[in-house]
Scaffold this motif. Sequence first.
Motif, PDB file in Angstrom:
ATOM      1  N   ILE A  79       0.843  -1.197   0.000  1.00  0.00           N
ATOM      2  CA  ILE A  79       0.000   0.000   0.000  1.00  0.00           C
ATOM      3  C   ILE A  79       0.879   1.247   0.000  1.00  0.00           C
ATOM      4  CG2 ILE A  79      -0.231   0.101   2.510  1.00  0.00           C
ATOM      5  CD1 ILE A  79      -3.205   0.831   2.027  1.00  0.00           C
ATOM      6  N   GLU A  80       0.436   2.254  -0.765  1.00  0.00           N
ATOM      7  CA  GLU A  80       1.174   3.514  -0.854  1.00  0.00           C
ATOM      8  C   GLU A  80       0.245   4.659  -0.452  1.00  0.00           C
ATOM      9  OE1 GLU A  80       2.478   3.816  -4.891  1.00  0.00           O
ATOM     10  OE2 GLU A  80       3.495   1.885  -4.824  1.00  0.00           O
ATOM     11  N   TYR A  81       0.690   5.481   0.476  1.00  0.00           N
ATOM     12  CA  TYR A  81      -0.089   6.622   0.951  1.00  0.00           C
ATOM     13  C   TYR A  81       0.549   7.907   0.456  1.00  0.00           C
ATOM     14  CZ  TYR A  81      -1.864   3.339   4.482  1.00  0.00           C
ATOM     15  OH  TYR A  81      -2.426   2.281   5.129  1.00  0.00           O
ATOM     16  N   THR A  82      -0.274   8.888   0.134  1.00  0.00           N
ATOM     17  CA  THR A  82       0.201  10.243  -0.140  1.00  0.00           C
ATOM     18  C   THR A  82      -0.451  11.154   0.895  1.00  0.00           C
ATOM     19  OG1 THR A  82       0.400   9.801  -2.496  1.00  0.00           O
ATOM     20  CG2 THR A  82       0.322  12.103  -1.826  1.00  0.00           C
ATOM     21  N   PHE A  83       0.385  11.853   1.626  1.00  0.00           N
ATOM     22  CA  PHE A  83      -0.088  12.737   2.694  1.00  0.00           C
ATOM     23  C   PHE A  83       0.134  14.191   2.317  1.00  0.00           C
ATOM     24  CE2 PHE A  83       0.712   8.819   4.923  1.00  0.00           C
ATOM     25  CZ  PHE A  83      -0.340   8.748   5.809  1.00  0.00           C
ATOM     26  N   ILE A  84      -0.827  15.017   2.667  1.00  0.00           N
ATOM     27  CA  ILE A  84      -0.643  16.462   2.638  1.00  0.00           C
ATOM     28  C   ILE A  84      -0.822  16.909   4.081  1.00  0.00           C
ATOM     29  CG2 ILE A  84      -1.563  18.668   1.855  1.00  0.00           C
ATOM     30  CD1 ILE A  84      -2.353  17.330  -0.729  1.00  0.00           C
ATOM     31  N   GLY A  85       0.248  17.364   4.650  1.00  0.00           N
ATOM     32  CA  GLY A  85       0.225  17.681   6.074  1.00  0.00           C
ATOM     33  C   GLY A  85       0.209  16.393   6.876  1.00  0.00           C
ATOM     34  N   ASN A  86      -0.729  16.291   7.801  1.00  0.00           N
ATOM     35  CA  ASN A  86      -0.793  15.127   8.684  1.00  0.00           C
ATOM     36  C   ASN A  86      -1.808  14.087   8.224  1.00  0.00           C
ATOM     37  OD1 ASN A  86       0.019  13.715  10.968  1.00  0.00           O
ATOM     38  ND2 ASN A  86      -1.651  14.542  12.191  1.00  0.00           N
ATOM     39  N   TYR A  87      -2.632  14.418   7.222  1.00  0.00           N
ATOM     40  CA  TYR A  87      -3.688  13.493   6.801  1.00  0.00           C
ATOM     41  C   TYR A  87      -3.514  13.076   5.349  1.00  0.00           C
ATOM     42  CZ  TYR A  87      -5.881  14.419  11.203  1.00  0.00           C
ATOM     43  OH  TYR A  87      -6.119  14.497  12.553  1.00  0.00           O
ATOM     44  N   MET A  88      -3.991  11.858   5.052  1.00  0.00           N
ATOM     45  CA  MET A  88      -3.754  11.320   3.718  1.00  0.00           C
ATOM     46  C   MET A  88      -4.652  11.966   2.669  1.00  0.00           C
ATOM     47  SD  MET A  88      -5.385   7.502   3.660  1.00  0.00           S
ATOM     48  CE  MET A  88      -5.108   7.049   5.359  1.00  0.00           C
ATOM     49  N   GLU A  89      -4.057  12.117   1.499  1.00  0.00           N
ATOM     50  CA  GLU A  89      -4.759  12.664   0.350  1.00  0.00           C
ATOM     51  C   GLU A  89      -5.229  11.536  -0.571  1.00  0.00           C
ATOM     52  OE1 GLU A  89      -6.253  15.142  -2.581  1.00  0.00           O
ATOM     53  OE2 GLU A  89      -5.744  15.584  -0.527  1.00  0.00           O
ATOM     54  N   SER A  90      -4.367  10.516  -0.741  1.00  0.00           N
ATOM     55  CA  SER A  90      -4.737   9.398  -1.607  1.00  0.00           C
ATOM     56  C   SER A  90      -4.032   8.137  -1.135  1.00  0.00           C
ATOM     57  CB  SER A  90      -4.367   9.693  -3.075  1.00  0.00           C
ATOM     58  OG  SER A  90      -2.971   9.761  -3.210  1.00  0.00           O
ATOM     59  N   VAL A  91      -4.578   7.010  -1.609  1.00  0.00           N
ATOM     60  CA  VAL A  91      -4.042   5.692  -1.249  1.00  0.00           C
ATOM     61  C   VAL A  91      -4.020   4.850  -2.508  1.00  0.00           C
ATOM     62  CG1 VAL A  91      -4.415   3.618   0.106  1.00  0.00           C
ATOM     63  CG2 VAL A  91      -4.970   5.819   1.066  1.00  0.00           C
ATOM     64  N   ARG A  92      -2.955   4.095  -2.682  1.00  0.00           N
ATOM     65  CA  ARG A  92      -2.862   3.151  -3.800  1.00  0.00           C
ATOM     66  C   ARG A  92      -2.547   1.784  -3.214  1.00  0.00           C
ATOM     67  NH1 ARG A  92       1.733   2.247  -7.967  1.00  0.00           N
ATOM     68  NH2 ARG A  92       0.631   0.942  -9.468  1.00  0.00           N
ATOM     69  N   ILE A  93      -3.477   0.846  -3.399  1.00  0.00           N
ATOM     70  CA  ILE A  93      -3.305  -0.507  -2.884  1.00  0.00           C
ATOM     71  C   ILE A  93      -2.801  -1.378  -4.028  1.00  0.00           C
ATOM     72  CG2 ILE A  93      -4.451  -2.481  -1.836  1.00  0.00           C
ATOM     73  CD1 ILE A  93      -6.438  -0.423  -0.638  1.00  0.00           C
ATOM     74  N   THR A  94      -1.642  -2.002  -3.835  1.00  0.00           N
ATOM     75  CA  THR A  94      -1.036  -2.787  -4.910  1.00  0.00           C
ATOM     76  C   THR A  94      -1.184  -4.292  -4.707  1.00  0.00           C
ATOM     77  OG1 THR A  94       1.094  -2.643  -3.777  1.00  0.00           O
ATOM     78  CG2 THR A  94       0.633  -0.990  -5.454  1.00  0.00           C
ATOM     79  N   ASP A  95      -1.692  -4.717  -3.572  1.00  0.00           N
ATOM     80  CA  ASP A  95      -1.892  -6.134  -3.296  1.00  0.00           C
ATOM     81  C   ASP A  95      -3.398  -6.430  -3.338  1.00  0.00           C
ATOM     82  OD1 ASP A  95      -1.598  -8.753  -2.545  1.00  0.00           O
ATOM     83  OD2 ASP A  95      -1.355  -8.312  -0.423  1.00  0.00           O
ATOM     84  N   PRO A  96      -3.804  -7.391  -4.148  1.00  0.00           N
ATOM     85  CA  PRO A  96      -5.238  -7.664  -4.252  1.00  0.00           C
ATOM     86  C   PRO A  96      -5.804  -8.118  -2.926  1.00  0.00           C
ATOM     87  CG  PRO A  96      -3.997  -9.134  -5.710  1.00  0.00           C
ATOM     88  CD  PRO A  96      -3.026  -8.260  -5.009  1.00  0.00           C
TER      89      PRO A  96
END
Length: 96
Positions: A79-96
């Motif tokens: 899983i890959e998270y993108t944060f802006i500040g302290n909270y996540m903006e987007s998530v990319r899940i790469t494992d089914p």
Amino acid sequence: MENVMNRRKGKRKMVVIGIIVLIFIVLVIFLKMKYGTYGLHDFNYFFRQSKQEILEKDGEPVNREKLYGNCEDIKFEDIEYTFIGNYMESVRITDP
């Protein structure tokens, strides 16, 4: 003539049954989305987690990259998270 009438009744019956089945399938999917695995509560809880909560829960990330300003990518194995500040903006899940 009677044979044609019977065919029309049969077709109408099949259309009505098809519509009922389609409505049932849509309702099941809607209920699963609302209350099931991907329910609204779970979705909102997932995106309201702070960066600190995710790091405590998932452990040490595989990669941590500062993008710009206060934007940061944190990557774990599946899983890959993108944060802006302290909270996540987007998530990319790469494992089914």
